[in-house]
Design a protein around this motif. Structure first.
Motif, short mmCIF file in Angstrom:
data_model
loop_
_atom_site.label_atom_id
_atom_site.label_comp_id
_atom_site.label_asym_id
_atom_site.label_seq_id
_atom_site.Cartn_x
_atom_site.Cartn_y
_atom_site.Cartn_z
N ALA A 12 0.83 -1.21 0.00
CA ALA A 12 0.00 0.00 0.00
C ALA A 12 0.86 1.26 0.00
CB ALA A 12 -0.94 -0.01 1.21
N SER A 13 1.95 1.24 0.77
CA SER A 13 2.85 2.39 0.80
C SER A 13 3.52 2.61 -0.55
CB SER A 13 3.92 2.20 1.88
OG SER A 13 3.33 2.06 3.16
N ALA A 14 3.92 1.53 -1.20
CA ALA A 14 4.56 1.64 -2.50
C ALA A 14 3.60 2.24 -3.53
CB ALA A 14 5.05 0.27 -2.97
N LEU A 15 2.34 1.81 -3.49
CA LEU A 15 1.35 2.35 -4.42
C LEU A 15 1.11 3.84 -4.16
CD1 LEU A 15 -0.69 1.77 -6.67
CD2 LEU A 15 -2.37 1.19 -4.90
N ALA A 16 0.96 4.20 -2.87
CA ALA A 16 0.73 5.61 -2.54
C ALA A 16 1.91 6.47 -2.93
CB ALA A 16 0.44 5.73 -1.04
N LEU A 17 3.13 6.00 -2.69
CA LEU A 17 4.32 6.77 -3.04
C LEU A 17 4.44 6.94 -4.56
CD1 LEU A 17 6.91 5.36 -0.49
CD2 LEU A 17 6.01 7.69 -0.58
N PHE A 18 4.06 5.91 -5.30
CA PHE A 18 4.11 6.03 -6.76
C PHE A 18 3.15 7.11 -7.25
CE2 PHE A 18 2.98 4.98 -11.12
CZ PHE A 18 4.21 4.71 -11.68
N TYR A 19 1.94 7.12 -6.70
CA TYR A 19 0.98 8.16 -7.08
C TYR A 19 1.47 9.54 -6.66
CZ TYR A 19 -2.67 4.84 -8.44
OH TYR A 19 -3.40 3.89 -9.08
N ILE A 20 2.07 9.64 -5.48
CA ILE A 20 2.60 10.93 -5.02
C ILE A 20 3.72 11.40 -5.96
CG2 ILE A 20 3.88 12.06 -3.16
CD1 ILE A 20 2.34 10.30 -1.20
N GLY A 21 4.57 10.47 -6.39
CA GLY A 21 5.63 10.84 -7.32
C GLY A 21 5.09 11.35 -8.64
N CYS A 22 4.06 10.68 -9.17
CA CYS A 22 3.45 11.13 -10.43
C CYS A 22 2.79 12.50 -10.25
CB CYS A 22 2.42 10.11 -10.90
SG CYS A 22 3.11 8.53 -11.43
N ALA A 23 2.09 12.71 -9.13
CA ALA A 23 1.46 14.01 -8.88
C ALA A 23 2.51 15.11 -8.72
CB ALA A 23 0.58 13.92 -7.62
N LEU A 36 8.78 5.82 -9.68
CA LEU A 36 9.66 4.77 -9.18
C LEU A 36 10.67 5.31 -8.16
CD1 LEU A 36 10.37 2.70 -12.42
CD2 LEU A 36 8.74 2.22 -10.60
N SER A 37 11.15 6.52 -8.38
CA SER A 37 12.13 7.09 -7.44
C SER A 37 11.52 7.32 -6.07
CB SER A 37 12.68 8.41 -8.00
OG SER A 37 13.35 8.20 -9.22
N PHE A 38 10.24 7.64 -6.02
CA PHE A 38 9.59 7.85 -4.74
C PHE A 38 9.38 6.54 -3.97
CE2 PHE A 38 7.69 12.23 -4.16
CZ PHE A 38 8.61 12.86 -4.99
N GLU A 39 9.72 5.41 -4.59
CA GLU A 39 9.64 4.12 -3.91
C GLU A 39 10.87 3.87 -3.03
OE1 GLU A 39 7.02 2.20 -4.22
OE2 GLU A 39 6.06 3.34 -5.83
N LEU A 40 11.79 4.82 -2.98
CA LEU A 40 13.04 4.60 -2.26
C LEU A 40 12.84 4.18 -0.80
CD1 LEU A 40 16.11 4.69 -2.27
CD2 LEU A 40 15.99 7.15 -1.80
N PRO A 41 11.94 4.82 -0.02
CA PRO A 41 11.76 4.36 1.37
C PRO A 41 11.33 2.91 1.47
CG PRO A 41 10.76 6.51 1.06
CD PRO A 41 11.12 6.01 -0.30
N VAL A 42 10.44 2.48 0.59
CA VAL A 42 9.98 1.09 0.61
C VAL A 42 11.13 0.15 0.28
CG1 VAL A 42 8.39 -0.58 -0.42
CG2 VAL A 42 7.62 1.76 0.05
N ALA A 43 11.96 0.52 -0.70
CA ALA A 43 13.10 -0.32 -1.07
C ALA A 43 14.07 -0.45 0.10
CB ALA A 43 13.80 0.27 -2.29
N LEU A 44 14.32 0.63 0.81
CA LEU A 44 15.23 0.57 1.95
C LEU A 44 14.67 -0.31 3.06
CD1 LEU A 44 16.45 4.29 2.21
CD2 LEU A 44 17.58 2.34 1.12
N VAL A 45 13.38 -0.19 3.32
CA VAL A 45 12.75 -1.03 4.35
C VAL A 45 12.85 -2.50 3.98
CG1 VAL A 45 10.55 -1.63 5.43
CG2 VAL A 45 11.21 0.77 5.20
#
Length: 252
Positions: free
Chosen positions: A119-130, A174-183
């Motif tokens: 869910a966090s990855a999906l939300a961060l992707f949308y935030i990055g696009c926005a 994809l770049s906004f997925e960085l926190p999820v990738a680190l976790v």
């Protein structure tokens, strides 16, 4: 009468077939949802493309229009744009189908961790696009138009403009997925939050290199990607510290 027990290979074949049938069903449902949304949005292709082109047209002289340099550009660009919007719209449905296929094979603790991460990855992707649409595109086009010589007429092609926007959407999403990738890296035990903190300097250099590679060749978009990624790196460290299993606690 002697009974013959089925071999392990014979027992595995029905399970494999069931998994393949389930995978096909999930793929068909996902594609069906995507197709339904795509067809429903087709009548609004012109209006949607006009909204997508608004950040560029706002920086151009009044009355300026995009110029189709290829015969099919006026048709293919809106259709590709509708598919992009349909894909972004149905992404939760597509991810749900993937989750429904994978979830039965996960342990309860893995489900408790995977669902919030998804869910966090999906939300961060949308935030990055926005972020790319509402902040980056206007800033980039303002920068580019200001440095365009007056004798040069800016008449973008619809397909080229769509490709430019799609690249930015994917890059920032994809770049906004960085926190999820680190976790995920911390949960897998490949790194620790302490190592992430110690590698902060190398990470910043790597972030600026990545931003220079995946964004268009202008300093505005590169900075507007690199700076948020540096902040997201810090967010990822904090989230990893919070979610990382403590060695003094027993595993669930």
């Amino acid at each position: 009468m002697n009974s013959v027990d089925p071999s392990p290979e014979d027992a595995t074949e029905p399970r494999l077939l069931d998994h393949l049938l389930e995978l096909r069903a999930r793929l068909m449902r996902g594609l069906a949802g995507l197709l339904i949304v795509f067809v429903a949005l087709l009548p609004f292709a012109g209006r949607l493309y006009g909204r997508l082109a608004a950040p560029l047209l706002a920086q151009l002289p009044a009355g300026t229009q995009l110029v189709a340099r290829e015969v099919t550009s006026s048709f293919s660009a809106p259709v590709k744009m509708v598919f992009l919007v349909a894909l972004l719209t149905t992404m939760p449905w597509l991810l749900y189908q993937a989750w429904a296929f994978v979830a039965p094979g996960l342990y309860q603790r893995e489900k408790r961790l995977a669902l919030p991460l998804l869910a966090s990855a999906l939300a961060l992707f949308y935030i990055g696009c926005a972020f790319a649409f509402f902040l980056v595109l206007p800033a980039v086009f303002d920068f580019l138009i200001r440095f365009t010589p007056g004798i040069v007429a800016v008449t973008p092609d619809p397909s080229s403009y769509l490709d430019f926007v799609a690249v930015l959407f994917v890059a920032f999403g994809l770049s906004f997925e960085l926190p999820v990738a680190l976790v995920i890296l911390v949960l897998l035990g490949w790194v620790t939050p302490a190592q992430l903190r110690e590698s902060r300097g190398y990470a910043v250099v790597g972030i600026f290199i990545v931003a220079a590679v995946i964004t268009p060749p202008d300093v505005v978009s590169q900075l507007m990607l690199a700076v948020p990624m540096c902040l997201l790196y810090e967010v990822g460290i904090l989230a990893a510290r919070w979610l990382a299993p403590r060695p003094d606690l027993p595993a669930a």
